[in-house]
Design an enzyme around this catalytic site. Sequence first.
Site, PDB file in Angstrom:
ATOM      1  N   TYR A  13       0.896  -1.569  -0.166  1.00 13.97           N
ATOM      2  CA  TYR A  13       0.526  -0.066  -0.199  1.00 13.97           C
ATOM      3  C   TYR A  13       0.431   1.143   0.202  1.00 13.97           C
ATOM      4  O   TYR A  13       1.786   0.931   0.832  1.00 13.97           O
ATOM      5  CB  TYR A  13      -0.667   0.073   0.924  1.00 13.97           C
ATOM      6  CG  TYR A  13      -1.882  -0.767   0.665  1.00 13.97           C
ATOM      7  CD1 TYR A  13      -3.496  -1.197   0.333  1.00 13.97           C
ATOM      8  CD2 TYR A  13      -1.590  -2.105   1.924  1.00 13.97           C
ATOM      9  CE1 TYR A  13      -3.872  -1.472   0.286  1.00 13.97           C
ATOM     10  CE2 TYR A  13      -3.001  -3.096   1.687  1.00 13.97           C
ATOM     11  CZ  TYR A  13      -3.959  -2.994   1.127  1.00 13.97           C
ATOM     12  OH  TYR A  13      -5.135  -3.974   1.102  1.00 13.97           O
ATOM     13  N   HIS A  24     -11.768   3.683   6.343  1.00 18.65           N
ATOM     14  CA  HIS A  24     -10.062   3.518   5.512  1.00 18.65           C
ATOM     15  C   HIS A  24      -9.625   2.431   6.587  1.00 18.65           C
ATOM     16  O   HIS A  24      -8.850   1.460   6.713  1.00 18.65           O
ATOM     17  CB  HIS A  24      -9.081   4.251   5.373  1.00 18.65           C
ATOM     18  CG  HIS A  24      -9.763   4.288   4.195  1.00 18.65           C
ATOM     19  ND1 HIS A  24     -10.152   5.532   3.854  1.00 18.65           N
ATOM     20  CD2 HIS A  24      -9.307   4.542   2.348  1.00 18.65           C
ATOM     21  CE1 HIS A  24     -10.211   6.419   2.863  1.00 18.65           C
ATOM     22  NE2 HIS A  24     -10.083   5.473   1.766  1.00 18.65           N
ATOM     23  N   ARG A  47      -4.778   8.398  -8.909  1.00 16.77           N
ATOM     24  CA  ARG A  47      -3.826   6.986  -7.644  1.00 16.77           C
ATOM     25  C   ARG A  47      -4.800   6.113  -8.305  1.00 16.77           C
ATOM     26  O   ARG A  47      -5.570   5.741  -9.241  1.00 16.77           O
ATOM     27  CB  ARG A  47      -3.989   6.743  -6.256  1.00 16.77           C
ATOM     28  CG  ARG A  47      -5.269   7.433  -6.173  1.00 16.77           C
ATOM     29  CD  ARG A  47      -4.959   6.970  -4.196  1.00 16.77           C
ATOM     30  NE  ARG A  47      -4.416   6.146  -3.345  1.00 16.77           N
ATOM     31  CZ  ARG A  47      -4.551   4.914  -3.048  1.00 16.77           C
ATOM     32  NH1 ARG A  47      -5.796   3.839  -4.038  1.00 16.77           N
ATOM     33  NH2 ARG A  47      -3.724   3.574  -2.913  1.00 16.77           N
ATOM     34  N   TYR A  93      -7.304  -8.890   2.020  1.00 18.22           N
ATOM     35  CA  TYR A  93      -8.318  -8.460   2.707  1.00 18.22           C
ATOM     36  C   TYR A  93      -9.073  -7.630   1.052  1.00 18.22           C
ATOM     37  O   TYR A  93     -10.128  -7.669   1.470  1.00 18.22           O
ATOM     38  CB  TYR A  93      -7.379  -7.052   2.797  1.00 18.22           C
ATOM     39  CG  TYR A  93      -8.470  -5.433   2.968  1.00 18.22           C
ATOM     40  CD1 TYR A  93      -9.593  -4.995   3.688  1.00 18.22           C
ATOM     41  CD2 TYR A  93      -8.038  -4.685   1.891  1.00 18.22           C
ATOM     42  CE1 TYR A  93      -9.992  -4.147   3.442  1.00 18.22           C
ATOM     43  CE2 TYR A  93      -8.951  -3.533   1.302  1.00 18.22           C
ATOM     44  CZ  TYR A  93      -9.561  -4.083   2.529  1.00 18.22           C
ATOM     45  OH  TYR A  93     -10.496  -2.214   2.205  1.00 18.22           O
ATOM     46  N   LYS A  94      -8.645  -8.381   0.057  1.00 15.00           N
ATOM     47  CA  LYS A  94      -8.633  -7.561  -1.292  1.00 15.00           C
ATOM     48  C   LYS A  94      -9.883  -9.187  -1.455  1.00 15.00           C
ATOM     49  O   LYS A  94      -9.880  -9.342  -2.288  1.00 15.00           O
ATOM     50  CB  LYS A  94      -7.555  -8.323  -1.819  1.00 15.00           C
ATOM     51  CG  LYS A  94      -7.217  -7.130  -1.914  1.00 15.00           C
ATOM     52  CD  LYS A  94      -5.485  -6.286  -2.575  1.00 15.00           C
ATOM     53  CE  LYS A  94      -4.348  -5.307  -2.849  1.00 15.00           C
ATOM     54  NZ  LYS A  94      -5.277  -4.297  -3.523  1.00 15.00           N
TER      55      LYS A  94
END
Length: 333
Positions: free
Chosen positions: A33, A192, A222, A316-317
């Site tokens: 990240y 977040h 981004r 998490y993904k």
Amino acid sequence: MSTTIIETDPDAALLPERIRRFPFPFATDTYRYSANVEPATKTAPTEAGSWGAHLVDIDEHYLDELAERAKVLNRDPSRVNVLPHMRPAVWDALTTLLSSMADDYPDTMFFHREGNVCQWKNGLQNLEVEFTVGDDSSLPEGPLRFLGSQIQDDIILLDVREDTLWLDAGLVTFAADWSFGFDVGMNFLEIHHPVPRVKEERIISRAEQFLLRLQPGEQFRRTNWTMTIGRRMDTSTETYPEWGRDRSTIAEDPAMPEKLHLRVEVQHLIRLPHSGALLFLVRTHLLPLADIARVPAWREKMGNVLAELPDDMAEYKGIIRYRKAASDWLLAR
């Protein structure tokens, strides 16, 4: 984002447009990240072509994705929400983006404003409308839903108060495993909080400070990524029962290379010129592994990224159950 000069594959010109324009997100064989923020509307080269020249990108999926958005909104109107104090920001976003589109696509788009009266023409939709800024009734479904019918991006508007950003308006039909309805009214850090590692590495707090310092009219972008099974745009938590089970079966599916897609979000961050609100655009791009593998550098980088990605990030993904199968297939090509 990397600023490394990328050598385009000499065979790239033979690739279809969907590959040549795809915003491939990996510069190296590893991923962590990061804020990876850079100025918007700067062409970004890849080994297959380039992307990013326009604030609002229009591609071959334009009409299909807008039709899909309309179906989602008709089924679930809660995907649009505007807290009352955000109405000026919505109008600011609408006029800012329509003007940008007219500048970038003069052959098909036209925008003219005189006072608060605006004319908009969209040749791709055979559409001509006139509306009055500030008068919600001048657009039958309101300004935010109208904007969502003109651009493929999801739209999020963040209010600035108490030295913090608050998600107080938006239209989100193509969320990647999150719920817009749940997050409305939350502040930036609360939204977040579930993301692993970002608290310890202070990525989110630094990103928020960067956004708070943006000046009116400034635009940055981004990328973010995950993976999706099938060309499914709406993978919100509300629709999880429709697609969640696919995660446990795709690794054994012989059609995995065609079904499993790299999902890349190009996220634009814009300080609106009149209201001062933060506009956060999220444009989703999908490309199957079979197409990724047609670009040798992409095949190798993505295969290595998936193999090396830490388990907490893969969990998490939502890719932990099939990322090894995907990596093995890419690296075996």
